[in-house]
Design an enzyme around this catalytic site. Structure first.
Site, PDB file in Angstrom:
ATOM      1  N   LYS A 169       0.900  -1.223   0.218  1.00 32.19           N
ATOM      2  CA  LYS A 169      -0.041   0.185  -0.059  1.00 32.19           C
ATOM      3  C   LYS A 169       0.996   1.214  -0.084  1.00 32.19           C
ATOM      4  O   LYS A 169       2.008   1.267   0.629  1.00 32.19           O
ATOM      5  CB  LYS A 169      -1.002   0.028   1.223  1.00 32.19           C
ATOM      6  CG  LYS A 169      -2.140  -1.126   1.514  1.00 32.19           C
ATOM      7  CD  LYS A 169      -3.036  -0.992  -0.073  1.00 32.19           C
ATOM      8  CE  LYS A 169      -3.852  -2.245   0.324  1.00 32.19           C
ATOM      9  NZ  LYS A 169      -4.997  -1.912  -0.667  1.00 32.19           N
ATOM     10  N   HIS A 300      -9.716  -8.353  -7.990  1.00 36.40           N
ATOM     11  CA  HIS A 300      -9.599  -7.858  -6.434  1.00 36.40           C
ATOM     12  C   HIS A 300     -10.231  -8.709  -5.299  1.00 36.40           C
ATOM     13  O   HIS A 300     -11.320  -9.200  -5.620  1.00 36.40           O
ATOM     14  CB  HIS A 300     -10.357  -6.560  -6.567  1.00 36.40           C
ATOM     15  CG  HIS A 300     -10.367  -5.966  -5.255  1.00 36.40           C
ATOM     16  ND1 HIS A 300     -11.852  -6.088  -4.433  1.00 36.40           N
ATOM     17  CD2 HIS A 300      -9.744  -5.317  -4.173  1.00 36.40           C
ATOM     18  CE1 HIS A 300     -11.644  -5.597  -3.281  1.00 36.40           C
ATOM     19  NE2 HIS A 300     -10.486  -5.247  -2.982  1.00 36.40           N
TER      20      HIS A 300
END
Length: 363
Positions: A169, A300
């Protein structure tokens, strides 16, 4: 008619997250899991599901119970396309949108479970049957709150296990903070491991362009959701300005939105989410659409379901490793030499623990 749907029910199950998960805009607090169970006249039962990461589950459940499920009773469960279309147009005033798509997905995955069970075939084969194993990348070791040392340790563990990629991230307040973390991981793992980054729609176009320029030296495999998902123009401009492939899709809710992104050049990686797109039926359409644009599909989340779908299509590149169903299943996804293995049993291939599910029902 033995294939007529005689019972349709929906219920909500709350699952606590298996580990702390944070990104640049939010934390994953719990998984609201919306189940749909369909039974046909010959006694066959299909179980489908979708999810939220903490809010909206009761709205999805209400839409199913009040409007969608009553339309299914008496219908032929084999007519999956017809049923999806009927439910979509019956709620057209609320489409395209997250709540309706999630509700449709719960129904559609149950219908596909029935289809596979009736055919005696696993999902990965009935949906296309390209190959049974798909490369796996890890996200669990890349959350934004983790220290640089923890990111490095997670990446090295994945590499040691033979996994070909990891995702980290990004979205720290300063560019140098993100860059230092990425460089530390790249220096530790060397050039052979794929590193992806995910900004979770947190940036403006100017900031995303600035960070992409800084990230290029790290040799990233993709830059995921740098901008808000509805900013098609920004994604196109960003894609034109960087050599890093731009990944989008988890926050798109219709096949036509993917078409616009692909046609405009705003997406280099397609990350269609089977729950958010409205089920397996539209998921496959997006995958085949992507293939016509020579784009790869890396869906995802929802690894337990996406392993079979990614294995079904020729342009499926990666499955994302985020385990979240272990509390309500009796077995885990098989992993062999860094690859996720699609289940080879009839149905969706998820071994549900019904007692554990019942224990966690909401209301």
């Amino acid at each position: 008619m033995s294939t007529a749907i005689v019972r349709a029910e929906a219920y909500l199950v709350d699952l606590e997250v298996e580990t702390v998960r944070t990104d640049a805009v939010q934390a994953f607090l719990k998984q609201e899991t919306v189940f749909v169970q369909l039974t046909t006249a010959d006694g066959l039962t299909g179980l489908g599901y979708s999810y939220t990461i903490g809010t909206g589950g009761t709205a999805v459940l209400a839409l199913l119970r009040d409007h969608l499920l009553p339309r299914l009773v008496g219908a032929d469960a084999r007519n999956v396309e017809a049923l999806w279309s009927d439910l979509f147009w019956s709620t057209h005033a609320t489409t395209v949108g997250a709540i309706t798509s999630l509700a449709l997905a719960s129904v559609d995955t149950a219908l596909w479970d029935l289809r596979c069970l009736r055919a005696g075939e696993p999902l990965w084969r009935l949906a296309g049957g390209y190959r049974q194993q798909v490369p796996l990348y890890d996200t669990e070791g890349g959350w934004l709150h983790l220290t640089t040392d923890e990111l490095v340790a997670g990446a090295l563990a994945s590499q040691k296990a033979g996994w070909p990629g990891v995702k980290l991230k990004v979205g720290k307040p300063r560019v140098h903070e993100d860059l230092e973390r990425l460089r530390a991981v790249r220096d530790a793992v060397g050039p052979a491991l794929d590193i992806m980054v995910d900004a979770n729609q947190s940036m403006t176009y100017p900031e995303a362009r600035r960070r992409a320029a800084a990230f290029e030296a790290v040799d990233l495999s993709w830059f995921e959701e740098p901008l808000p998902a509805d900013d098609l123009t920004g994604h196109v401009r960003l894609a034109e300005s960087t050599s890093i492939p731009i990944a989008v899709g988890e926050s798109l809710y219709s096949v036509s939105q993917f078409r616009e992104y692909a046609a405009a050049g705003g997406a280099g990686i397609i990350q269609v989410d089977v729950a958010r797109i409205g089920g397996i039926t539209p998921w496959l359409k997006v995958a085949h659409l992507a293939e016509t644009f020579n784009l790869e599909v890396c869906p995802h989340f929802l690894m337990e379901l996406h392993v079979s779908l990614t294995a079904a299509v020729p342009n499926g590149r990666y499955v994302e490793h985020i385990p979240q169903l272990r509390a309500i299943t009796s077995s885990e996804m098989e992993i062999v030499d860094g690859h996720a293995v699609a289940p080879d049993v009839p149905g969706l291939g998820i071994n549900w623990n019904q007692d554990a599910i019942d224990d966690r029902r909401v209301g």
